[in-house]
Design an enzyme around this catalytic site. Structure first.
Site, PDB file in Angstrom:
ATOM      1  N   ARG A 270       4.461   8.829 -10.911  1.00 30.61           N
ATOM      2  CA  ARG A 270       4.652  10.278 -10.768  1.00 30.61           C
ATOM      3  C   ARG A 270       3.691  11.064 -11.654  1.00 30.61           C
ATOM      4  O   ARG A 270       3.090  12.038 -11.216  1.00 30.61           O
ATOM      5  CB  ARG A 270       6.114  10.633 -11.077  1.00 30.61           C
ATOM      6  CG  ARG A 270       7.032  10.282  -9.936  1.00 30.61           C
ATOM      7  CD  ARG A 270       8.490  10.198 -10.332  1.00 30.61           C
ATOM      8  NE  ARG A 270       9.268   9.743  -9.178  1.00 30.61           N
ATOM      9  CZ  ARG A 270      10.444   9.145  -9.236  1.00 30.61           C
ATOM     10  NH1 ARG A 270      11.011   8.909 -10.409  1.00 30.61           N
ATOM     11  NH2 ARG A 270      11.065   8.770  -8.139  1.00 30.61           N
ATOM     12  N   TYR A 408       5.148  11.094  -1.309  1.00 28.08           N
ATOM     13  CA  TYR A 408       5.240   9.773  -1.958  1.00 28.08           C
ATOM     14  C   TYR A 408       5.499   9.865  -3.454  1.00 28.08           C
ATOM     15  O   TYR A 408       5.462  10.933  -4.036  1.00 28.08           O
ATOM     16  CB  TYR A 408       4.077   8.857  -1.623  1.00 28.08           C
ATOM     17  CG  TYR A 408       2.652   9.272  -1.853  1.00 28.08           C
ATOM     18  CD1 TYR A 408       1.645   8.664  -1.106  1.00 28.08           C
ATOM     19  CD2 TYR A 408       2.268  10.201  -2.804  1.00 28.08           C
ATOM     20  CE1 TYR A 408       0.317   8.990  -1.300  1.00 28.08           C
ATOM     21  CE2 TYR A 408       0.941  10.530  -3.006  1.00 28.08           C
ATOM     22  CZ  TYR A 408      -0.025   9.915  -2.259  1.00 28.08           C
ATOM     23  OH  TYR A 408      -1.349  10.234  -2.459  1.00 28.08           O
ATOM     24  N   GLU A 409       5.836   8.715  -4.053  1.00 26.52           N
ATOM     25  CA  GLU A 409       6.375   8.613  -5.410  1.00 26.52           C
ATOM     26  C   GLU A 409       7.732   9.325  -5.524  1.00 26.52           C
ATOM     27  O   GLU A 409       8.111   9.829  -6.576  1.00 26.52           O
ATOM     28  CB  GLU A 409       5.405   9.190  -6.455  1.00 26.52           C
ATOM     29  CG  GLU A 409       3.998   8.635  -6.408  1.00 26.52           C
ATOM     30  CD  GLU A 409       3.928   7.139  -6.706  1.00 26.52           C
ATOM     31  OE1 GLU A 409       4.946   6.561  -7.095  1.00 26.52           O
ATOM     32  OE2 GLU A 409       2.847   6.569  -6.551  1.00 26.52           O
ATOM     33  N   GLY A 410       8.466   9.344  -4.422  1.00 25.51           N
ATOM     34  CA  GLY A 410       9.737  10.059  -4.362  1.00 25.51           C
ATOM     35  C   GLY A 410       9.497  11.478  -3.904  1.00 25.51           C
ATOM     36  O   GLY A 410       8.660  12.188  -4.471  1.00 25.51           O
TER      37      GLY A 410
END
Length: 602
Positions: A270, A408-410
């Site tokens: 993140r 992406y990355e949550g």
């Protein structure tokens, strides 16, 4: 003990309740000579190999992406974070952020390939692998001899990462696991040599990680390259495992530890994602300014129009703030790693705990910077007008590439809720004292506000007072929400989203203020005039957001006298004594970057 280890370093999330001195944060202006050389060599590589050939990436030239990755490996750029004993450069967290930042500006395709390989493709082995695993795989990954990929997401397991159905079954002789399942959205799948694969053993509660070599004769097949909105030359495929044999010694860490590996990889991913969105903004701003300086309409360059100045100023301001917050957090992580090592932790444990400590800040940065790069590219298209919509100009591809960063990355929605949720959990564990300050805010609401005038003669005195009150807004809202809902708060997602936006704006605005204050003290206020203007402009906009989100949160879970009291508190805590001339600030900022013909604050 070094200066790095003795300065006052706040724990993750404590920025909300403790004062940070500007001398204790790191800024881009603090880069060492070695780091500046690394930055410049990375930019040279990007200009020569990536930016000059951006059309190839748009035309789905996957082979060129792979070729550029090999060149990056030859230059040592793939092994910046890898310890020297495994073929890397063994540099600190700030240096790894720096390379991730400047290597990511030309094209999202290469940025994604680079991030997937160096982060989630290599890092899980360096942090969780056995000595034998690290010696076998990491040197190949660090030099670009091999490329890595990360197989977590499945058709039914996205944000809920632990719900994957891929199975790992131990063979009768106990020598290997048979892995069967389907993975999707796998970056680098088309040219990787090795996968980090997550699968469930039996009825285990948590998934387990495995290192799986890419051997098509071992039950590994692929779907076609995905057709995507952006990042066209980032190889993205489904991967199918059918009784794929994996030696038992290739289990990564312990059985059932896969979810922990995945979550820690995401924490690092993140903040690295935030870094990867910085140079993209700088280049878009630069292209926008050059076009606005050259484009003549109504017998004048369009840069002279107030509407264009406003766009340029907001784009430059967001980028400046994003830099401040990203490198502030990166140095905090680096320092925390050093402290843990000095206390006897292994390098692996120190890195894991160092990043985990600032998971809140990592989520904040992921959200804020990914949304700023999308806004930046959108405004870039608008400045170019009709040409911005054309695929012959670089703006539309920048906009398309930027869009994935919010997913992406949550997803940003997940990260917003995580930021608040993790902060509350830290408070419950006693790592961050939220209860005491929140109680004081509640008492303050019942008291009579002081009418004594404050001394705002020093630089940012009023802004610091305002920031302290903005923190009270979050404490007021979050404190009341926790008191009312307790552990059920996580079910009130819209409330969490509103509270998170308040938290994000506080951290970002404070980071900008601290960066500017530090540099004004050492370089002089006159030389930081534009940076001072950007700091004040961002804070002004942050206050507007906090008023809106604060009101939205308050009316969503309160009523009657409690609601009226909290709304009055919101008004009191967000009040300016001397509101800045926003139009004048934007003109000042835009004129500065127009004269420089590009973004020049890094």
């Amino acid at each position: 003990m070094t200066t790095t280890l003795t300065k006052d370093i706040l724990r993750g999330g404590q920025f909300l309740v403790k004062e940070t001195k500007c001398e204790d944060i790191f800024t881009l202006e603090d880069l060492s000579e070695e780091q500046r050389m690394m930055r410049d060599s990375t930019k040279e590589f990007v200009d020569r190999e990536l930016w000059a050939h951006w059309e190839r990436f748009e035309n789905k030239d996957y082979g060129y992406t792979e070729a550029c990755m090999k060149k990056a490996g030859e230059l040592g750029l793939l092994g910046v974070a890898v310890p020297e004993e495994y073929g890397g450069l063994g540099m600190g967290f700030v240096s790894t952020m720096l390379v991730c930042d400047y290597i990511s500006g030309a094209t999202g395709s290469f940025s994604t390939a680079f991030g997937a390989h160096t982060g989630i493709g290599t890092m899980p082995i360096t942090l969780y692998g056995t000595e034998e695993q690290k010696k076998k795989y990491v040197p190949r990954l660090a030099t670009g001899e091999w490329f890595g990929a990360y197989c977590l997401t499945e058709p039914g397991a996205g944000s809920d990462a632990n719900s994957g159905k891929t199975k790992a079954v131990l063979s009768k002789d106990g020598k290997y696991y048979n892995i069967s399942g389907q993975k999707m959205w796998i970056s680098n799948a088309g040219f990787c040599d090795m996968f980090i694969v997550f699968a469930r053993i039996g009825d285990d509660k948590y998934i387990t990680g495995f290192i799986v070599e890419n051997d098509p004769e071992n039950g590994i097949t692929f779907g076609e390259e995905e057709k995507k909105l952006g990042i066209h030359s980032s190889s993205t495929r489904q991967v199918f495992f059918t009784d794929t044999k994996v030696p038992v010694e290739n289990m990564l860490s312990e059985r059932g530890n896969g979810f922990k590996i995945a979550m820690n990889a995401l924490n690092i991913g993140r903040i690295k994602l935030a870094a990867a969105c910085l140079e993209a903004q700088r280049r878009v701003i630069g292209e926008g300014i050059k076009y606005a300086n050259e484009r003549i309409q109504f017998k004048t360059p369009i840069i002279n129009f107030g509407a264009i100045k406003a766009k340029i100023a907001d784009m430059a301001t967001n980028c400046y703030v994003d830099e401040a917050a990203s490198y502030r957090a990166a140095k905090n992580i680096e320092d925390r790693i050093a402290i843990r090592e000095s206390e006897g932790n292994s390098r692996q444990e120190a890195e894991l705990k160092g990043v985990e400590e600032y998971a809140i800040e990592c989520s904040i940065l992921k959200v804020a910077v990914s949304e700023d790069v999308q806004h930046c590219t959108d405004e870039g298209i608008q400045i170019f007008g009709g040409m911005g919509f054309s695929a012959d100009a670089p703006m539309e591809k920048a906009w398309r590439d930027a869009r994935i960063a919010r997913i992406y990355e949550g997803t940003n929605e997940i990260n917003r809720m995580l930021a608040v949720g993790m902060l509350i959990k830290k408070a419950m564990k006693g790592h961050v004292d939220l209860l005491g300050p929140a109680t004081k805010v509640g008492e303050e609401l019942l008291g009579i506000p002081s009418l004594e005038p404050l001394d705002f003669s020093e630089l940012f005195a009023e802004e610091k007072d305002l920031l302290a009150r903005l923190k009270k807004v979050f404490l007021m809202v979050a404190g009341a929400a926790v008191q009312k809902f307790g552990p059920d708060l996580e079910e009130h997602q819209q409330l969490l989203l509103a509270a998170s936006d308040i938290l994000i704006k506080i951290y970002m605005a404070e980071s900008a203020l601290l960066r500017t204050e530090k540099n004004a003290k050492r370089f002089g206020e006159e030389k930081q005039a534009t940076q001072i203007a950007m700091t004040r402009l961002y804070l002004y906009k942050a206050v507007d957001t906090i008023i809106q989100k604060g009101k939205e949160a308050i009316v969503s879970f309160t009523e009657g006298d409690e609601q009226r009291m909290m709304l009055m508190g919101l008004k009191r805590f967000t009040k300016y004594t001397n509101q800045p001339n926003v139009a004048a600030l934007r003109v000042q900022i835009a004129d500065h970057v127009a004269a420089a013909n590009g973004y020049n604050f890094d």
